[in-house]
Design an enzyme around this catalytic site. Structure first.
Site, PDB file in Angstrom:
ATOM      1  N   GLU A  91      24.345  25.064 -10.130  1.00 46.34           N
ATOM      2  CA  GLU A  91      25.400  25.748 -11.036  1.00 46.34           C
ATOM      3  C   GLU A  91      25.646  25.154 -12.343  1.00 46.34           C
ATOM      4  O   GLU A  91      25.463  23.995 -12.355  1.00 46.34           O
ATOM      5  CB  GLU A  91      26.766  25.632 -10.292  1.00 46.34           C
ATOM      6  CG  GLU A  91      26.929  26.626  -8.879  1.00 46.34           C
ATOM      7  CD  GLU A  91      28.174  26.343  -8.512  1.00 46.34           C
ATOM      8  OE1 GLU A  91      29.253  25.825  -9.106  1.00 46.34           O
ATOM      9  OE2 GLU A  91      28.320  26.472  -7.176  1.00 46.34           O
ATOM     10  N   CYS A 109      28.787  22.676 -18.931  1.00 42.73           N
ATOM     11  CA  CYS A 109      29.043  21.594 -17.665  1.00 42.73           C
ATOM     12  C   CYS A 109      27.673  21.818 -16.777  1.00 42.73           C
ATOM     13  O   CYS A 109      27.366  22.780 -16.416  1.00 42.73           O
ATOM     14  CB  CYS A 109      30.350  22.116 -16.878  1.00 42.73           C
ATOM     15  SG  CYS A 109      30.579  21.144 -15.485  1.00 42.73           S
ATOM     16  N   CYS A 116      26.101  17.301  -2.803  1.00 32.94           N
ATOM     17  CA  CYS A 116      26.618  15.941  -3.264  1.00 32.94           C
ATOM     18  C   CYS A 116      26.967  15.340  -1.917  1.00 32.94           C
ATOM     19  O   CYS A 116      27.188  15.832  -1.071  1.00 32.94           O
ATOM     20  CB  CYS A 116      27.861  16.149  -4.377  1.00 32.94           C
ATOM     21  SG  CYS A 116      28.526  14.791  -4.779  1.00 32.94           S
ATOM     22  N   CYS A 120      34.211  14.035  -1.540  1.00 29.25           N
ATOM     23  CA  CYS A 120      35.529  14.081  -1.840  1.00 29.25           C
ATOM     24  C   CYS A 120      36.201  15.261  -1.192  1.00 29.25           C
ATOM     25  O   CYS A 120      35.717  16.419  -1.143  1.00 29.25           O
ATOM     26  CB  CYS A 120      35.619  14.287  -3.253  1.00 29.25           C
ATOM     27  SG  CYS A 120      34.779  12.982  -4.270  1.00 29.25           S
ATOM     28  N   CYS A 123      36.806  18.953  -2.953  1.00 27.37           N
ATOM     29  CA  CYS A 123      35.827  19.307  -3.844  1.00 27.37           C
ATOM     30  C   CYS A 123      34.873  20.138  -2.976  1.00 27.37           C
ATOM     31  O   CYS A 123      34.203  19.584  -2.227  1.00 27.37           O
ATOM     32  CB  CYS A 123      35.119  18.323  -4.716  1.00 27.37           C
ATOM     33  SG  CYS A 123      33.679  18.703  -5.589  1.00 27.37           S
ATOM     34  N   GLY A 166      26.873  17.342  -8.045  1.00 23.91           N
ATOM     35  CA  GLY A 166      26.376  15.869  -7.780  1.00 23.91           C
ATOM     36  C   GLY A 166      26.927  14.791  -8.604  1.00 23.91           C
ATOM     37  O   GLY A 166      28.061  15.034  -9.277  1.00 23.91           O
ATOM     38  N   GLU A 167      26.906  13.475  -8.197  1.00 27.53           N
ATOM     39  CA  GLU A 167      27.010  12.365  -8.820  1.00 27.53           C
ATOM     40  C   GLU A 167      26.051  11.942  -9.706  1.00 27.53           C
ATOM     41  O   GLU A 167      24.937  11.497  -9.462  1.00 27.53           O
ATOM     42  CB  GLU A 167      27.293  11.360  -7.599  1.00 27.53           C
ATOM     43  CG  GLU A 167      27.535   9.956  -8.130  1.00 27.53           C
ATOM     44  CD  GLU A 167      28.772   9.912  -9.368  1.00 27.53           C
ATOM     45  OE1 GLU A 167      29.693  10.638  -9.525  1.00 27.53           O
ATOM     46  OE2 GLU A 167      28.294   9.200 -10.276  1.00 27.53           O
ATOM     47  N   SER A 198      30.417  12.112 -16.234  1.00 24.20           N
ATOM     48  CA  SER A 198      31.625  11.893 -15.351  1.00 24.20           C
ATOM     49  C   SER A 198      31.031  11.414 -13.954  1.00 24.20           C
ATOM     50  O   SER A 198      30.124  11.898 -13.418  1.00 24.20           O
ATOM     51  CB  SER A 198      32.425  13.539 -15.021  1.00 24.20           C
ATOM     52  OG  SER A 198      33.192  13.008 -14.121  1.00 24.20           O
ATOM     53  N   SER A 221      36.381   9.865 -12.494  1.00 24.94           N
ATOM     54  CA  SER A 221      37.339  10.407 -11.559  1.00 24.94           C
ATOM     55  C   SER A 221      38.235   9.412 -10.819  1.00 24.94           C
ATOM     56  O   SER A 221      37.710   8.859  -9.920  1.00 24.94           O
ATOM     57  CB  SER A 221      36.723  11.196 -10.809  1.00 24.94           C
ATOM     58  OG  SER A 221      35.993  12.279 -11.268  1.00 24.94           O
ATOM     59  N   LEU A 222      39.354   9.282 -11.159  1.00 25.51           N
ATOM     60  CA  LEU A 222      40.238   8.382 -10.761  1.00 25.51           C
ATOM     61  C   LEU A 222      41.093   8.950  -9.665  1.00 25.51           C
ATOM     62  O   LEU A 222      41.378   8.492  -8.511  1.00 25.51           O
ATOM     63  CB  LEU A 222      40.998   7.785 -11.755  1.00 25.51           C
ATOM     64  CG  LEU A 222      42.011   6.428 -11.460  1.00 25.51           C
ATOM     65  CD1 LEU A 222      41.071   5.260 -10.800  1.00 25.51           C
ATOM     66  CD2 LEU A 222      42.717   6.012 -12.665  1.00 25.51           C
ATOM     67  N   HIS A 223      41.932  10.005  -9.942  1.00 23.77           N
ATOM     68  CA  HIS A 223      42.660  10.934  -9.102  1.00 23.77           C
ATOM     69  C   HIS A 223      43.786  10.189  -8.319  1.00 23.77           C
ATOM     70  O   HIS A 223      44.404  10.880  -7.399  1.00 23.77           O
ATOM     71  CB  HIS A 223      41.608  11.709  -8.132  1.00 23.77           C
ATOM     72  CG  HIS A 223      40.649  12.238  -8.757  1.00 23.77           C
ATOM     73  ND1 HIS A 223      40.622  12.953  -9.899  1.00 23.77           N
ATOM     74  CD2 HIS A 223      39.527  12.769  -8.490  1.00 23.77           C
ATOM     75  CE1 HIS A 223      39.740  13.575 -10.430  1.00 23.77           C
ATOM     76  NE2 HIS A 223      38.866  13.585  -9.332  1.00 23.77           N
ATOM     77  N   ASN A 297      42.038  22.815  -8.539  1.00 24.44           N
ATOM     78  CA  ASN A 297      41.521  23.972  -8.374  1.00 24.44           C
ATOM     79  C   ASN A 297      41.236  24.368  -6.989  1.00 24.44           C
ATOM     80  O   ASN A 297      40.315  23.801  -6.284  1.00 24.44           O
ATOM     81  CB  ASN A 297      40.232  24.286  -9.079  1.00 24.44           C
ATOM     82  CG  ASN A 297      39.808  25.729  -9.678  1.00 24.44           C
ATOM     83  OD1 ASN A 297      40.319  26.761  -8.881  1.00 24.44           O
ATOM     84  ND2 ASN A 297      38.877  25.806 -10.360  1.00 24.44           N
ATOM     85  N   CYS A 340      34.262  23.231  -8.450  1.00 23.88           N
ATOM     86  CA  CYS A 340      32.753  22.885  -8.616  1.00 23.88           C
ATOM     87  C   CYS A 340      32.321  23.383  -7.199  1.00 23.88           C
ATOM     88  O   CYS A 340      32.872  23.218  -6.047  1.00 23.88           O
ATOM     89  CB  CYS A 340      33.023  21.545  -8.562  1.00 23.88           C
ATOM     90  SG  CYS A 340      33.449  20.844  -9.976  1.00 23.88           S
TER      91      CYS A 340
HETATM   92  N1  SAH Z   1      30.631  13.305  -9.350  1.00 21.79           N
HETATM   93  C1  SAH Z   1      31.050  13.261 -10.610  1.00 21.79           C
HETATM   94  C2  SAH Z   1      31.008  14.627 -11.562  1.00 21.79           C
HETATM   95  C3  SAH Z   1      31.235  15.768 -10.583  1.00 21.79           C
HETATM   96  S1  SAH Z   1      32.901  16.152 -10.335  1.00 21.79           S
HETATM   97  C4  SAH Z   1      32.596  12.972 -10.553  1.00 21.79           C
HETATM   98  O1  SAH Z   1      33.008  12.581  -9.279  1.00 21.79           O
HETATM   99  O2  SAH Z   1      33.088  12.797 -11.436  1.00 21.79           O
HETATM  100  C5  SAH Z   1      33.323  16.677 -11.974  1.00 21.79           C
HETATM  101  C6  SAH Z   1      35.037  16.616 -11.844  1.00 21.79           C
HETATM  102  O3  SAH Z   1      35.378  17.823 -11.233  1.00 21.79           O
HETATM  103  C7  SAH Z   1      35.688  15.185 -11.292  1.00 21.79           C
HETATM  104  O4  SAH Z   1      36.568  14.710 -11.903  1.00 21.79           O
HETATM  105  C8  SAH Z   1      36.150  15.999  -9.880  1.00 21.79           C
HETATM  106  O5  SAH Z   1      36.919  15.352  -9.257  1.00 21.79           O
HETATM  107  C9  SAH Z   1      36.664  17.654 -10.468  1.00 21.79           C
HETATM  108  N2  SAH Z   1      36.770  18.289  -9.311  1.00 21.79           N
HETATM  109  C10 SAH Z   1      35.945  18.586  -8.204  1.00 21.79           C
HETATM  110  N3  SAH Z   1      36.741  19.267  -7.476  1.00 21.79           N
HETATM  111  C11 SAH Z   1      37.851  19.925  -8.152  1.00 21.79           C
HETATM  112  C12 SAH Z   1      38.757  21.006  -7.714  1.00 21.79           C
HETATM  113  N4  SAH Z   1      38.833  21.458  -6.610  1.00 21.79           N
HETATM  114  N5  SAH Z   1      39.813  21.074  -8.645  1.00 21.79           N
HETATM  115  C13 SAH Z   1      39.687  20.201 -10.137  1.00 21.79           C
HETATM  116  N6  SAH Z   1      38.885  19.191 -10.221  1.00 21.79           N
HETATM  117  C14 SAH Z   1      37.780  19.339  -9.139  1.00 21.79           C
END
Ligand code: SAH
Length: 354
Positions: A91, A109, A116, A120, A123, A166-167, A198, A221-223, A297, A340
């Site tokens: 995508e 993007c 992946c 997470c 995601c 993906g990462e 990212s 991505s800290l979260h 999301n 994503c």
């Molecule tokens: N693997 C990398 C890049 C892909 S994810 C990373 O983790 O950064 C890109 C961004 O989208 C990350 O910050 C991820 O946490 C966020 N993301 C994934 N699923 C999401 C969701 N359901 N809602 C909001 N952000 C999301």
């Protein structure tokens, strides 16, 4: 047969020399592929017909295939589904941001892996696990194909965020090659500062990236404001906990002197409380950074919901009190499965056999 897409200008010149042609043909072909986004040799009119026929016998120019294009109602978000040569799906998402009254800034993007491995827990990309790394050609081609489509309406991609499926740092070598091609001025030519990578926080790769000299932006991505919450959201935190991750970020900043973006998805009742905001701000003290707060999301069947808007605004203000820059991003693309991995997940059943 040799794929001419994915070769650098120098590699194309070497290719022509090895077939007994002049090296400047490399520059010509590079411009056709990356600047004019042409993959049909027959259209390359400044190359003699004879040479084009010779090329067709030994080489080709690959294209990833656009299977689906979804456009949101307000036209601000578009999502593309691409099929790769082995029928895997990826995508790519486009976002138009209002810059001023007359123009919009376009950000694309792009994905770096099919599936992946990270899993997470919020995601959709991790649902099916990792299928394979994308080649550098497949990463770059997402930009080429979408730009070609936009050219028809006179639009141009201004920014690239490597935040799709993906990462990126788990596909390190192909990522570096791809970024170098995306920013190369004779071709796609997107400025290095307009490209962001990212990562979920692969500590050794962040340290390595510091020395790569790419000059583009890093987003992490800290979260979460502590390891307990982060490990629940991101299993990678068990391998590289917050302390190690922030140490790698400090190292990255010492080497590159670049500001780092921290992404923080706000999830209702989990990581959106005010004392958490204070802990987060204290944790990041001394780092030149900005926090991007993103309302979650929601993904079907996942147990999380987005923080409500007032809570999110309170969280933002609390961080800012501590002198940390932060923004609260609007969630986008929900109406077209923008989160994503969601588009790919939907098509998988139809197109993939494994
Ligand atoms: N693997 C990398 C890049 C892909 S994810 C990373 O983790 O950064 C890109 C961004 O989208 C990350 O910050 C991820 O946490 C966020 N993301 C994934 N699923 C999401 C969701 N359901 N809602 C909001 N952000 C999301």
């Amino acid at each position: 047969m040799i794929d001419l897409k994915g070769k650098t200008e120098e590699e194309l010149s070497d290719f022509f020399i090895s077939t007994g042609e002049k090296s400047f043909r490399g520059k010509q072909l590079y411009q056709w592929i990356y600047y004019k986004k042409e993959s049909d040799l027959s259209q390359m009119t400044n190359i003699s017909k004879e040479l084009r026929e010779k090329l067709k016998k030994i080489a080709f120019i690959s294209d990833i295939k656009m299977l689906d294009r979804q456009i949101s109602e307000n036209r601000n978000t578009e999502k593309y589904l691409f099929e790769l040569s082995d029928r895997n799906l990826i995508e790519t998402v486009l976002m138009r941001y209002e810059e001023n009254h007359s123009s919009k800034r376009i950000t694309l993007c792009i994905s770096t892996q099919a599936g992946c491995a990270l899993k997470c827990s919020f995601c959709a990309s991790g649902l099916t696990g990792l299928v394979r790394n994308l080649t550098h050609v497949e990463i770059v081609d997402q930009v080429i194909q979408v730009q070609k489509l936009l050219s028809m309406s006179g639009e141009r991609i201004g920014n690239i965020v490597i935040m799709g499926i993906g990462e990126p740092l788990a596909n390190y070598d192909n990522l570096i090659k791809a970024v170098n091609m995306i920013k190369y001025s004779h071709g796609i030519g997107i400025g290095r500062k307009n490209i962001a990578i990212s990562t979920s926080g692969l500590v050794p790769a962040i340290k390595k990236l510091a020395h790569e000299g790419l000059g583009c932006k890093l987003a992490v991505s800290l979260h979460a404001y502590n390891n307990q919450i982060r490990s629940k959201l991101m299993p990678i935190n068990n391998t590289y906990p917050i302390e190690e991750l922030l140490e790698a970020c400090r190292y990255y900043q010492e080497v590159t002197d670049d500001r780092i973006t921290f992404e923080y998805v706000l999830i209702k009742g989990l990581n959106d409380n005010l004392s958490g905001a204070r802990k987060l701000a204290k944790m990041l003290k001394g780092l030149k950074c900005i926090i991007n707060l993103i309302p979650l999301n929601p993904v079907d069947h996942f147990p999380y919901s987005p923080a409500n808007i007032l809570t999110a605004q309170g969280f933002l203000m609390e961080i800012e009190k501590y002198g940390i820059n932060a923004t609260l991003r609007n969630e986008r693309g929900r109406s077209i499965d923008g989160a994503c991995g969601q588009l790919r997940a939907k098509h998988r059943g139809e197109f993939l056999t494994e």
